[in-house]
Design a protein around this motif. Sequence first.
Motif, PDB file in Angstrom:
ATOM      1  N   GLU A 142     -41.332  15.139  -3.433  1.00 48.01           N
ATOM      2  CA  GLU A 142     -42.313  14.622  -2.477  1.00 48.01           C
ATOM      3  C   GLU A 142     -43.330  13.733  -3.202  1.00 48.01           C
ATOM      4  O   GLU A 142     -43.805  14.090  -4.284  1.00 48.01           O
ATOM      5  CB  GLU A 142     -43.026  15.778  -1.783  1.00 48.01           C
ATOM      6  N   VAL A 143     -43.639  12.594  -2.609  1.00 49.17           N
ATOM      7  CA  VAL A 143     -44.654  11.691  -3.168  1.00 49.17           C
ATOM      8  C   VAL A 143     -45.633  11.340  -2.055  1.00 49.17           C
ATOM      9  O   VAL A 143     -45.295  11.380  -0.869  1.00 49.17           O
ATOM     10  CB  VAL A 143     -44.022  10.411  -3.749  1.00 49.17           C
ATOM     11  N   SER A 144     -46.851  10.988  -2.450  1.00 49.02           N
ATOM     12  CA  SER A 144     -47.864  10.675  -1.449  1.00 49.02           C
ATOM     13  C   SER A 144     -48.832   9.635  -1.988  1.00 49.02           C
ATOM     14  O   SER A 144     -48.902   9.396  -3.200  1.00 49.02           O
ATOM     15  CB  SER A 144     -48.627  11.936  -1.021  1.00 49.02           C
ATOM     16  N   GLN A 145     -49.601   9.050  -1.079  1.00 53.78           N
ATOM     17  CA  GLN A 145     -50.569   8.024  -1.462  1.00 53.78           C
ATOM     18  C   GLN A 145     -51.670   7.953  -0.416  1.00 53.78           C
ATOM     19  O   GLN A 145     -51.418   8.062   0.795  1.00 53.78           O
ATOM     20  CB  GLN A 145     -49.878   6.666  -1.588  1.00 53.78           C
ATOM     21  N   GLU A 146     -52.898   7.763  -0.868  1.00 54.90           N
ATOM     22  CA  GLU A 146     -54.025   7.544   0.032  1.00 54.90           C
ATOM     23  C   GLU A 146     -54.027   6.078   0.472  1.00 54.90           C
ATOM     24  O   GLU A 146     -53.935   5.177  -0.359  1.00 54.90           O
ATOM     25  CB  GLU A 146     -55.349   7.867  -0.674  1.00 54.90           C
ATOM     26  N   VAL A 147     -54.132   5.852   1.761  1.00 52.03           N
ATOM     27  CA  VAL A 147     -54.110   4.490   2.300  1.00 52.03           C
ATOM     28  C   VAL A 147     -55.366   4.273   3.140  1.00 52.03           C
ATOM     29  O   VAL A 147     -55.705   5.099   3.995  1.00 52.03           O
ATOM     30  CB  VAL A 147     -52.860   4.260   3.175  1.00 52.03           C
ATOM     31  N   ALA A 148     -56.042   3.181   2.884  1.00 51.12           N
ATOM     32  CA  ALA A 148     -57.288   2.884   3.609  1.00 51.12           C
ATOM     33  C   ALA A 148     -56.989   2.506   5.062  1.00 51.12           C
ATOM     34  O   ALA A 148     -56.027   1.788   5.346  1.00 51.12           O
ATOM     35  CB  ALA A 148     -58.033   1.738   2.923  1.00 51.12           C
ATOM     36  N   HIS A 149     -57.798   3.009   5.968  1.00 52.79           N
ATOM     37  CA  HIS A 149     -57.664   2.639   7.380  1.00 52.79           C
ATOM     38  C   HIS A 149     -57.988   1.162   7.559  1.00 52.79           C
ATOM     39  O   HIS A 149     -58.957   0.659   6.985  1.00 52.79           O
ATOM     40  CB  HIS A 149     -58.622   3.471   8.239  1.00 52.79           C
ATOM     41  N   ILE A 161     -40.714   5.329  -0.536  1.00 54.63           N
ATOM     42  CA  ILE A 161     -39.321   5.770  -0.457  1.00 54.63           C
ATOM     43  C   ILE A 161     -38.637   5.625  -1.806  1.00 54.63           C
ATOM     44  O   ILE A 161     -37.918   6.521  -2.268  1.00 54.63           O
ATOM     45  CB  ILE A 161     -38.563   4.974   0.633  1.00 54.63           C
ATOM     46  N   LYS A 162     -38.865   4.485  -2.459  1.00 50.98           N
ATOM     47  CA  LYS A 162     -38.276   4.279  -3.785  1.00 50.98           C
ATOM     48  C   LYS A 162     -38.818   5.317  -4.777  1.00 50.98           C
ATOM     49  O   LYS A 162     -38.058   5.876  -5.579  1.00 50.98           O
ATOM     50  CB  LYS A 162     -38.576   2.873  -4.293  1.00 50.98           C
ATOM     51  N   GLN A 163     -40.109   5.587  -4.713  1.00 52.58           N
ATOM     52  CA  GLN A 163     -40.699   6.589  -5.604  1.00 52.58           C
ATOM     53  C   GLN A 163     -40.122   7.978  -5.330  1.00 52.58           C
ATOM     54  O   GLN A 163     -39.894   8.768  -6.253  1.00 52.58           O
ATOM     55  CB  GLN A 163     -42.220   6.604  -5.436  1.00 52.58           C
TER      56      GLN A 163
END
Length: 239
Positions: free
Chosen positions: A39-46, A158-160
């Motif tokens: 599982e990978v994740s990232q914070e994305v600004a609104h 997805i690649k990560q």
Amino acid sequence: MTAYPRLAAALALCAASLGSVNAQASDELHYNQVAVRAEVSQEVAHDLMHVTLYSESQNTDPAKLAEETTRALNAAVEKARQAKGVTVSLGSRSSFPVYDDKGQKITAWRERAELRLESADFAALSQLSADLLGSLKMAGMNFSIAEKTRKQHEDALIKQAVDAFKARAQLATDALGGKGYKLVNLNLNSAGFQPQPIMMRGMAAKAAMYADSGASPEIEAGTSRVVVSADGTIEVQQP
């Protein structure tokens, strides 16, 4: 033995043989198989701002009340459409009776109607909201991520996720003493965006001040976390 019993016996033997073959194939399919998850994740600004304003009033005449509400909404919509880059839509609208203290007789009617605004230009929408607070009330403000932005970040993750899956698959293979592994199946899933708390500092308390001064509310758009997981099965090849 007649022809029919002989045929039935032959069919039964054939079915039993097929069942044995299928069972063996099933056993082989699951031989040395390991479930792996990464599982990978990232914070994305609104990058999208949403504001809901509403008009609410009361009148003893329901027809006059509806007319008053419509007039207030139409004026707000006309003004909102003049703002560049702002999407304008009408939200829910409802009316309900107001009863006397005994709860038996209708003394008046109250109606509420919503106006919804959306824009990627936070400054423009913030100022427009402050301007409209002279005639409408603030129901809520929230932020989200645009579809295009979401897809861009999901594609990168997805690649990560696949790379992380490969690393874990190899780790499991080494732990089992295998010489390599074969991928049996792989599923990629996005958990969507998990919004983080946002702040709208003193909006309720300062609504009157914003309406009088024309100042836009102080906001923090915040971020959301996007999560992509890779779930699959590998078959470890023994030396």
